[in-house]
Design an enzyme around this catalytic site. Structure first.
Site, PDB file in Angstrom:
ATOM      1  N   TYR A  22       0.815  -1.209   0.000  1.00  0.00           N
ATOM      2  CA  TYR A  22       0.000   0.000   0.000  1.00  0.00           C
ATOM      3  C   TYR A  22       0.856   1.270   0.000  1.00  0.00           C
ATOM      4  O   TYR A  22       0.611   2.191   0.778  1.00  0.00           O
ATOM      5  CB  TYR A  22      -0.958  -0.004   1.195  1.00  0.00           C
ATOM      6  CG  TYR A  22      -2.121  -0.946   0.972  1.00  0.00           C
ATOM      7  CD1 TYR A  22      -3.196  -0.551   0.192  1.00  0.00           C
ATOM      8  CD2 TYR A  22      -2.117  -2.219   1.506  1.00  0.00           C
ATOM      9  CE1 TYR A  22      -4.253  -1.414  -0.054  1.00  0.00           C
ATOM     10  CE2 TYR A  22      -3.175  -3.101   1.263  1.00  0.00           C
ATOM     11  CZ  TYR A  22      -4.233  -2.686   0.482  1.00  0.00           C
ATOM     12  OH  TYR A  22      -5.276  -3.531   0.233  1.00  0.00           O
ATOM     13  N   TYR A 150     -12.233  -6.482   6.653  1.00  0.00           N
ATOM     14  CA  TYR A 150     -11.050  -6.664   5.807  1.00  0.00           C
ATOM     15  C   TYR A 150     -10.818  -8.163   5.641  1.00  0.00           C
ATOM     16  O   TYR A 150     -10.697  -8.891   6.632  1.00  0.00           O
ATOM     17  CB  TYR A 150      -9.793  -6.018   6.404  1.00  0.00           C
ATOM     18  CG  TYR A 150      -8.592  -6.291   5.527  1.00  0.00           C
ATOM     19  CD1 TYR A 150      -8.373  -5.555   4.361  1.00  0.00           C
ATOM     20  CD2 TYR A 150      -7.713  -7.330   5.816  1.00  0.00           C
ATOM     21  CE1 TYR A 150      -7.312  -5.842   3.526  1.00  0.00           C
ATOM     22  CE2 TYR A 150      -6.649  -7.621   4.979  1.00  0.00           C
ATOM     23  CZ  TYR A 150      -6.453  -6.875   3.833  1.00  0.00           C
ATOM     24  OH  TYR A 150      -5.404  -7.170   2.997  1.00  0.00           O
ATOM     25  N   ASP A 249     -13.539 -15.505   9.233  1.00  0.00           N
ATOM     26  CA  ASP A 249     -12.161 -15.223   8.856  1.00  0.00           C
ATOM     27  C   ASP A 249     -11.391 -14.949  10.147  1.00  0.00           C
ATOM     28  O   ASP A 249     -11.487 -13.862  10.720  1.00  0.00           O
ATOM     29  CB  ASP A 249     -12.145 -14.017   7.912  1.00  0.00           C
ATOM     30  CG  ASP A 249     -10.741 -13.578   7.534  1.00  0.00           C
ATOM     31  OD1 ASP A 249      -9.770 -14.076   8.133  1.00  0.00           O
ATOM     32  OD2 ASP A 249     -10.620 -12.713   6.646  1.00  0.00           O
ATOM     33  N   LYS A 279      -1.788 -15.948   9.001  1.00  0.00           N
ATOM     34  CA  LYS A 279      -0.897 -15.098   9.781  1.00  0.00           C
ATOM     35  C   LYS A 279      -0.070 -15.839  10.854  1.00  0.00           C
ATOM     36  O   LYS A 279       1.012 -16.293  10.558  1.00  0.00           O
ATOM     37  CB  LYS A 279      -1.684 -13.935  10.368  1.00  0.00           C
ATOM     38  CG  LYS A 279      -2.089 -12.936   9.269  1.00  0.00           C
ATOM     39  CD  LYS A 279      -2.484 -11.575   9.804  1.00  0.00           C
ATOM     40  CE  LYS A 279      -2.456 -10.528   8.720  1.00  0.00           C
ATOM     41  NZ  LYS A 279      -3.748 -10.208   8.126  1.00  0.00           N
TER      42      LYS A 279
END
Ligand SMILES: *Cc1c(COP(=O)(O)O)cnc(C)c1O
Length: 429
Positions: A22, A150, A249, A279
């Site tokens: 980003y 997200y 999620d 993660k």
């Protein structure tokens, strides 16, 4: 070739040619060069050491160079680093699948290994579409997601991210249009209005919907928002009423971060049909994620028209990543993480409290090993990270948020130093 001795040339090359997440190219701010990392500390090229308040984006829960994970990787390296997973299998994959199923909420026994969190979300979305089709509901190919969500950066995952924060207008023609419910209310707030809106949206679109997709309890990169766990029970009920699958999620929240093994376990009656993890799964060593589902989902898809789940990455179940994940999840088995996460929560709650007295701070919130200071404006990232680095701590604020999720192995003293740095960053930013 550029060598590690000429850091200034290396940084110039990085600046001109290497994309960072980003960020524009060249970036506005120069990244800091890391030359080594061990325990909870990153060592920079100039010799400075920083405590990592980010766990490398939620992943390095055991810090760096953990002896158990290093050893597991060395051992697997002696055997083989990779083999294709089509037609072949190996012990690290089978053992990891068994481990994940044993840690997960009941019923999530079927495991699909993916190469990143975003890909595991893609796999979950595709599985939901295939499932509905095989149940004779072929028109159901859209998803009910939450504002503020997200779920990753690939197109399918992006389509279920918050439409505004995820800048859907930039990709208007490329993204499948999804259905959104409001952001769930904060903990201890009434869920009545939210529930009514969710039920209404689900009822309006149910002939098109395949699944509800949500991050349980903590919305991460969409705004570090914590919400009332009872909303999970409501999502489960609504999913059942409309024959939708429920996809949780847990890529950010899984493996203990919020104080329970999975965040969904805060609501006793909210077991999903599909769960994504990633993660922290490999302890931040290698990129790997997984989609877990029920036997109902796996057998329905497998008995259907395609006869399989239509996905199969080249590096599926990479043995090195599996070995790292087995070691990282193995470190959770003795349960001692729970006391550490609770201690971290207490230190963050104390340490971040002074931020509430800053004029421009809107909110300070802590859950498990997650501490968030929300400002009334966009953070000045250069000023905020500069203030943290001056205190020997690495932080990476975004939007209006200065936040931390420390490695579980931080001592209380180290968590205290991180909290001080968050307050200083919030004051500066
Ligand atoms: C980070 C994240 C993802 C994406 O994972 P990647 O490995 O970056 O692709 C998806 N969902 C949530 C909740 C995340 O925090």
């Amino acid at each position: 070739m550029l060598g590690p001795s000429d850091w200034s040339e290396m940084l110039d090359y990085d600046r001109e040619h290497v994309w960072h997440p980003y960020a524009p190219l060249p970036p506005l701010l120069r990244p800091l060069p890391v030359v080594a990392a061990s325990g909870v500390r990153l060592r920079l090229a100039n010799g400075r050491e920083l405590i990592d308040g980010m766990s490398s984006w939620w992943s390095a829960i055991w810090g760096y160079r953990h002896p158990a994970i290093d050893a597991a990787l060395h051992e697997q390296l002696q055997r083989f680093s990779h083999v294709m997973f089509g037609g072949l299998t190996h012990a690290p994959a089978v053992q990891l699948a068994e481990r994940l199923a044993s840690l997960a909420p009941p019923g999530l026994t079927q495991v699909f290994f993916a190469d990143s969190g975003s890909v595991s979300v893609e796999v979950a979305l595709k599985a939901a579409v295939q499932y509905q089709r095989e149940r004779g509901r072929a028109g159901r190919h859209r998803f009910l997601a939450l504002s503020g969500a997200y779920h990753g950066d690939t197109l399918g995952a992006m389509s279920v991210c918050d439409p505004v924060g995820g800048m859907h207008h930039l990709f208007a023609e490329a993204l499948p249009p999804q259905v959104f419910a409001a952001r769930p209310p904060a903990p201890h707030r009434s869920v009545k209005a939210w529930e009514a809106q969710l039920r209404k949206v689900a009822a309006e679109h149910d002939d098109q919907l395949a699944a509800i997709v949500a991050e349980p309890v903590v919305q991460g990169a969409g705004g570090m928002w914590f919400y009332e766990p009872d909303c999970l029970r409501i999502m489960r009920e609504v999913a059942d009423e409309h024959s939708l699958l429920l996809v949780f999620d847990e890529i950010a929240t899984g493996f203990g971060r919020t104080g329970t093994m999975f965040a969904s376990q805060r609501a006793t009656s909210a077991v999903p049909d599909i769960m994504c993890v990633g993660k922290a799964m490999t302890g931040g060593y290698l990129t790997m994620a997984a989609m877990l589902c029920t036997q109902d989902v796996s057998s329905t898809i497998s008995g259907g028209e395609a006869g399989c789940l239509m996905h199969g990455p080249t590096f599926m179940a990479n043995p090195l990543a599996c070995a790292a994940a087995l070691a990282s999840t193995g470190l959770l088995l003795d349960g001692s993480w729970q006391a550490r996460v609770h201690a971290t929560q207490a230190v963050l709650a104390d340490g971040l409290a002074p931020a509430t007295r800053l004029d421009h701070v809107l909110d300070v919130r802590v859950l498990g090993a997650i501490g968030v200071v929300q400002l009334g404006h966009e953070v000045d990232v250069a000023a905020a990270t500069g203030a943290a680095v001056a205190r020997g701590v690495w932080l990476r604020p975004f939007r209006d948020l200065v936040y931390t999720m420390p490695p579980y192995i931080c001592t209380e003293d180290e968590v205290g130093r991180i909290a001080d740095a968050v307050v200083a960053a919030a004051a500066a930013g």
